[in-house]
Design an enzyme around this catalytic site. Structure first.
Site, PDB file in Angstrom:
ATOM      1  N   HIS A 148      18.018  12.771  14.313  1.00 36.05           N
ATOM      2  CA  HIS A 148      18.449  11.858  13.255  1.00 36.05           C
ATOM      3  C   HIS A 148      17.184  11.255  12.633  1.00 36.05           C
ATOM      4  CE1 HIS A 148      20.115   8.673  10.987  1.00 36.05           C
ATOM      5  NE2 HIS A 148      19.716   7.711  11.799  1.00 36.05           N
ATOM      6  N   CYS A 152      25.344   6.369  12.094  1.00 41.03           N
ATOM      7  CA  CYS A 152      24.864   7.690  11.664  1.00 41.03           C
ATOM      8  C   CYS A 152      25.281   8.828  12.591  1.00 41.03           C
ATOM      9  CB  CYS A 152      23.337   7.669  11.533  1.00 41.03           C
ATOM     10  SG  CYS A 152      22.754   6.371  10.449  1.00 41.03           S
ATOM     11  N   THR A 195      13.779   2.517   2.871  1.00 45.16           N
ATOM     12  CA  THR A 195      14.242   3.780   3.470  1.00 45.16           C
ATOM     13  C   THR A 195      15.587   4.226   2.911  1.00 45.16           C
ATOM     14  OG1 THR A 195      15.440   2.679   5.274  1.00 45.16           O
ATOM     15  CG2 THR A 195      13.114   3.126   5.663  1.00 45.16           C
ATOM     16  N   GLU A 217      29.379   5.636   6.607  1.00 45.85           N
ATOM     17  CA  GLU A 217      29.279   4.197   6.899  1.00 45.85           C
ATOM     18  C   GLU A 217      29.361   3.428   5.590  1.00 45.85           C
ATOM     19  OE1 GLU A 217      25.748   3.145   9.147  1.00 45.85           O
ATOM     20  OE2 GLU A 217      25.127   5.215   9.275  1.00 45.85           O
ATOM     21  N   ASP A 231       0.845  -1.185   0.000  1.00 45.77           N
ATOM     22  CA  ASP A 231       0.000   0.000   0.000  1.00 45.77           C
ATOM     23  C   ASP A 231       0.894   1.254   0.000  1.00 45.77           C
ATOM     24  OD1 ASP A 231      -1.713   2.059   0.558  1.00 45.77           O
ATOM     25  OD2 ASP A 231      -2.691   1.081   2.276  1.00 45.77           O
ATOM     26  N   ASN A 242      16.988   8.068   3.637  1.00 44.81           N
ATOM     27  CA  ASN A 242      18.011   8.057   4.689  1.00 44.81           C
ATOM     28  C   ASN A 242      19.384   8.380   4.107  1.00 44.81           C
ATOM     29  OD1 ASN A 242      19.454   7.646   7.028  1.00 44.81           O
ATOM     30  ND2 ASN A 242      18.845   5.511   7.300  1.00 44.81           N
TER      31      ASN A 242
HETATM   32  N1  COA Z   1      -1.052   3.053   5.973  1.00 43.23           N
HETATM   33  C1  COA Z   1      -0.525   3.764   6.991  1.00 43.23           C
HETATM   34  N2  COA Z   1       0.517   3.323   7.755  1.00 43.23           N
HETATM   35  C2  COA Z   1       1.048   2.105   7.469  1.00 43.23           C
HETATM   36  C3  COA Z   1       0.542   1.311   6.422  1.00 43.23           C
HETATM   37  C4  COA Z   1      -0.565   1.833   5.660  1.00 43.23           C
HETATM   38  N3  COA Z   1      -1.089   1.137   4.651  1.00 43.23           N
HETATM   39  N4  COA Z   1       1.250   0.169   6.377  1.00 43.23           N
HETATM   40  C5  COA Z   1       2.175   0.249   7.364  1.00 43.23           C
HETATM   41  N5  COA Z   1       2.050   1.420   8.023  1.00 43.23           N
HETATM   42  C6  COA Z   1       2.854   1.911   9.140  1.00 43.23           C
HETATM   43  C7  COA Z   1       3.078   0.868  10.223  1.00 43.23           C
HETATM   44  O1  COA Z   1       2.011   0.858  11.149  1.00 43.23           O
HETATM   45  C8  COA Z   1       4.377   1.357  10.833  1.00 43.23           C
HETATM   46  O2  COA Z   1       4.141   2.478  11.688  1.00 43.23           O
HETATM   47  P1  COA Z   1       4.325   2.340  13.265  1.00 43.23           P
HETATM   48  O3  COA Z   1       5.706   1.838  13.506  1.00 43.23           O
HETATM   49  O4  COA Z   1       4.105   3.718  13.769  1.00 43.23           O
HETATM   50  O5  COA Z   1       3.289   1.334  13.686  1.00 43.23           O
HETATM   51  C9  COA Z   1       5.144   1.907   9.629  1.00 43.23           C
HETATM   52  O6  COA Z   1       4.167   2.187   8.632  1.00 43.23           O
HETATM   53  C10 COA Z   1       6.163   0.921   9.044  1.00 43.23           C
HETATM   54  O7  COA Z   1       5.490  -0.261   8.742  1.00 43.23           O
HETATM   55  P2  COA Z   1       6.103  -1.676   9.132  1.00 43.23           P
HETATM   56  O8  COA Z   1       5.132  -2.725   8.753  1.00 43.23           O
HETATM   57  O9  COA Z   1       6.605  -1.642  10.542  1.00 43.23           O
HETATM   58  O10 COA Z   1       7.335  -1.676   8.128  1.00 43.23           O
HETATM   59  P3  COA Z   1       8.450  -2.754   7.939  1.00 43.23           P
HETATM   60  O11 COA Z   1       8.166  -4.014   8.641  1.00 43.23           O
HETATM   61  O12 COA Z   1       8.669  -2.822   6.468  1.00 43.23           O
HETATM   62  O13 COA Z   1       9.775  -2.136   8.641  1.00 43.23           O
HETATM   63  C11 COA Z   1      11.454  -0.700   9.496  1.00 43.23           C
HETATM   64  C12 COA Z   1       9.974  -0.826   9.076  1.00 43.23           C
HETATM   65  C13 COA Z   1      11.728   0.660  10.052  1.00 43.23           C
HETATM   66  C14 COA Z   1      11.774  -1.757  10.557  1.00 43.23           C
HETATM   67  C15 COA Z   1      12.328  -0.970   8.231  1.00 43.23           C
HETATM   68  O14 COA Z   1      12.087   0.023   7.284  1.00 43.23           O
HETATM   69  C16 COA Z   1      13.813  -1.018   8.522  1.00 43.23           C
HETATM   70  O15 COA Z   1      14.364  -2.063   8.865  1.00 43.23           O
HETATM   71  N6  COA Z   1      14.531   0.128   8.302  1.00 43.23           N
HETATM   72  C17 COA Z   1      15.974   0.191   8.464  1.00 43.23           C
HETATM   73  C18 COA Z   1      16.420   0.372   9.891  1.00 43.23           C
HETATM   74  C19 COA Z   1      16.123   1.738  10.428  1.00 43.23           C
HETATM   75  O16 COA Z   1      16.051   2.712   9.712  1.00 43.23           O
HETATM   76  N7  COA Z   1      15.996   1.827  11.757  1.00 43.23           N
HETATM   77  C20 COA Z   1      15.713   3.071  12.453  1.00 43.23           C
HETATM   78  C21 COA Z   1      16.630   3.361  13.570  1.00 43.23           C
HETATM   79  S1  COA Z   1      18.216   3.866  12.993  1.00 43.23           S
END
Ligand code: COA
Length: 445
Positions: A244, A120, A163, A83, A31, A328
């Site tokens: 960050h 970072c 990201t 990095e 989505d 990012n």
């Molecule tokens: N409409 C609105 N929001 C939606 C959605 C939709 N259709 N589908 C998902 N979302 C929201 C989720 O609820 C979640 O929000 P929340 O955390 O506030 O609940 C967000 O979007 C992300 O969705 P999620 O299913 O958790 O995504 P993911 O499993 O693909 O992983 C990360 C998200 C961040 C774990 C992933 O992008 C990642 O590993 N990133 C790299 C690491 C990183 O940047 N870490 C941050 C600290 S440095």
């Protein structure tokens, strides 16, 4: 006491753009609102085939030197935070200095060069190094250039792929700075964690969900540590709070925690109590679990209050504008959040001189750092001359197939034939490998 801080900032974005809701999400069968609403991202920047961390860093640094009329003699340090380094010995700063020496008269033979690594947070640490060097009186009247440059690519199929981003931020650190003065007070939250790491590999091993929790835990410790030296923080102490920003949704979580912390035991908490109750205190609960449930419920209610939403819209939302368009940038991310805030103030005609920012940096592995900054008189002029909007608008729009080819082109273990998608002009480009496997660069007029 001499003021030391950021005197000028320049940004270089990777020249390709991937539309996340429009191009990426449909191919992933997701989505689009997961991106726009959940993660808070519209697009990612990617480097064209002739771009890398050196070209982006050198191009940002060249803009900085051109704009400030600097020569190599004015610069006593070049530190690079990244990095995405491709060499375990020779620092990226030597490559960047080599590039700059192709176009500026003189050389950097008497400038100290290094490379900082701590995920970072390393960009902020490099600014620290420059600050300390100037404060110690070792700079001989010269400034430091700090470059935060990264190609933030994940393995295809990793949740982090959503990201990604690529770009560089170059900052001039000087006495009597034009943009912001840094506070002496700092807070740290640091622990041995394995949330995100690259043990001699190009793409990270990531425990994404855990990294979100570690970010919040370390940030909270850093804030408490900062308050132990600077005194309690209050909402109206800071015009903006740049964090960050691996993706804006992360900052949404950090902002809410920060708000809860800052209003505790204040009139704001008391005023909100009629609407949502007082904040749960751990001592009032029989178990940690019951306390955590109560906190979750309180936070859910807190984020719906007008008081919180107004504060978020004023102090946090403006820091996210650039990140939403570029993804990012690892070491550069907190620095584009600061620029985003200052740009917002300039565009809305807000007077900011003398006002303060609270800056929260984070690096996986893990460490958070918090310090304050006081905005200086020259900020508006500096930010007004950035030219970032033109760079963002000029990016080449990738199809999904081109995205995959570009990802492969930057994958160190893949051989690809892809041609460049944009035409370089007035910039440094990667031209190939030398006899010792070093990377080679030229300036294209
Ligand atoms: N409409 C609105 N929001 C939606 C959605 C939709 N259709 N589908 C998902 N979302 C929201 C989720 O609820 C979640 O929000 P929340 O955390 O506030 O609940 C967000 O979007 C992300 O969705 P999620 O299913 O958790 O995504 P993911 O499993 O693909 O992983 C990360 C998200 C961040 C774990 C992933 O992008 C990642 O590993 N990133 C790299 C690491 C990183 O940047 N870490 C941050 C600290 S440095």
């Amino acid at each position: 006491m001499t003021a030391v801080g950021i005197d000028a900032i320049e940004i270089w974005t990777g020249k390709l753009r991937l539309d996340l809701p429009g191009t990426f999400a449909p191919f992933k069968g997701e989505d689009p609102e997961k991106y726009t609403k959940g993660l808070g991202l519209e697009a990612s920047s990617f480097p064209d085939v002739y771009e890398d961390i050196v070209t982006m860093g050198a191009n940002a640094a060249k803009r900085l030197m051109d704009r400030r009329g600097l020569t190599p003699d004015d610069v006593g340090r070049i530190d690079v935070a990244t990095e995405s380094a491709f060499d375990n010995s020779k620092p990226v700063s030597t490559y960047i200095a080599g590039c700059l020496e192709q176009v500026f008269d003189g050389d950097f033979h008497h400038a100290n060069k290094g490379e900082r690594k701590f995920a970072c947070v390393a960009g902020t640490q490099s600014i620290d190094d420059a600050y300390n060097w100037i404060k110690a009186g070792r700079n001989r009247g010269r400034s430091a250039i700090v470059v935060a440059t990264d190609t933030a690519l994940y393995e295809r199929g990793d949740p982090g792929e959503a990201t990604q981003g690529a770009g560089a931020v170059a900052m001039l650190i000087s006495e009597d700075p034009d943009v912001v003065e840094l506070s002496t007070e700092q807070g740290y939250g640091s622990a041995d964690e394995t949330d995100f790491l690259k043990p001699n590999q190009q793409f990270p091993s990531v425990d994404g969900k855990r990294s979100v929790q570690v970010y919040l835990a370390r940030m909270r410790e850093a804030l408490e540590d900062y308050e132990s030296v600077a005194g309690d923080t209050h909402l109206d102490d800071f015009a903006y709070i740049p964090f960050h920003t691996p993706f804006p949704g992360m900052v949404r979580k950090a902002g809410l925690l920060g708000f809860r912390h800052m209003i505790r035991d204040t009139e704001i908490e008391a005023d909100l109590a009629g609407e949502i109750g007082r904040q749960p205190r751990e001592g009032e609960f029989g178990s940690r679990e019951a306390y955590e449930d109560a906190i979750r419920e309180y936070m859910d209610a807190l984020k719906r209050t007008e008081t919180y939403q107004d504060w978020y819209a004023a102090a946090i939302e403006p820091t996210l504008t650039i990140s939403r368009q570029v993804g990012n940038w690892y070491t550069g991310s907190v620095h584009i959040a600061r620029v985003s805030a200052l740009k917002n103030a300039a565009e809305t005609g807000r007077g900011l001189t003398g006002e303060r920012l609270l800056v929260g940096s984070y690096g996986s592995g893990a460490q958070a750092e918090i310090h304050a900054e006081t905005v200086r008189e020259g900020w508006r002029d500096e930010i007004g001359r950035l030219g970032l909007d033109e760079q963002l608008a000029r990016r080449y729009e990738l199809s999904f197939e081109e995205y995959e080819q570009i990802h492969d082109a930057h994958n160190h273990v893949k051989e690809t034939e892809i041609e460049e998608l944009t035409q370089p002009s007035g910039e440094f480009v990667f031209t190939g490998w030398g006899r010792m496997n070093e990377r080679k660069y030229d300036y294209i007029e």
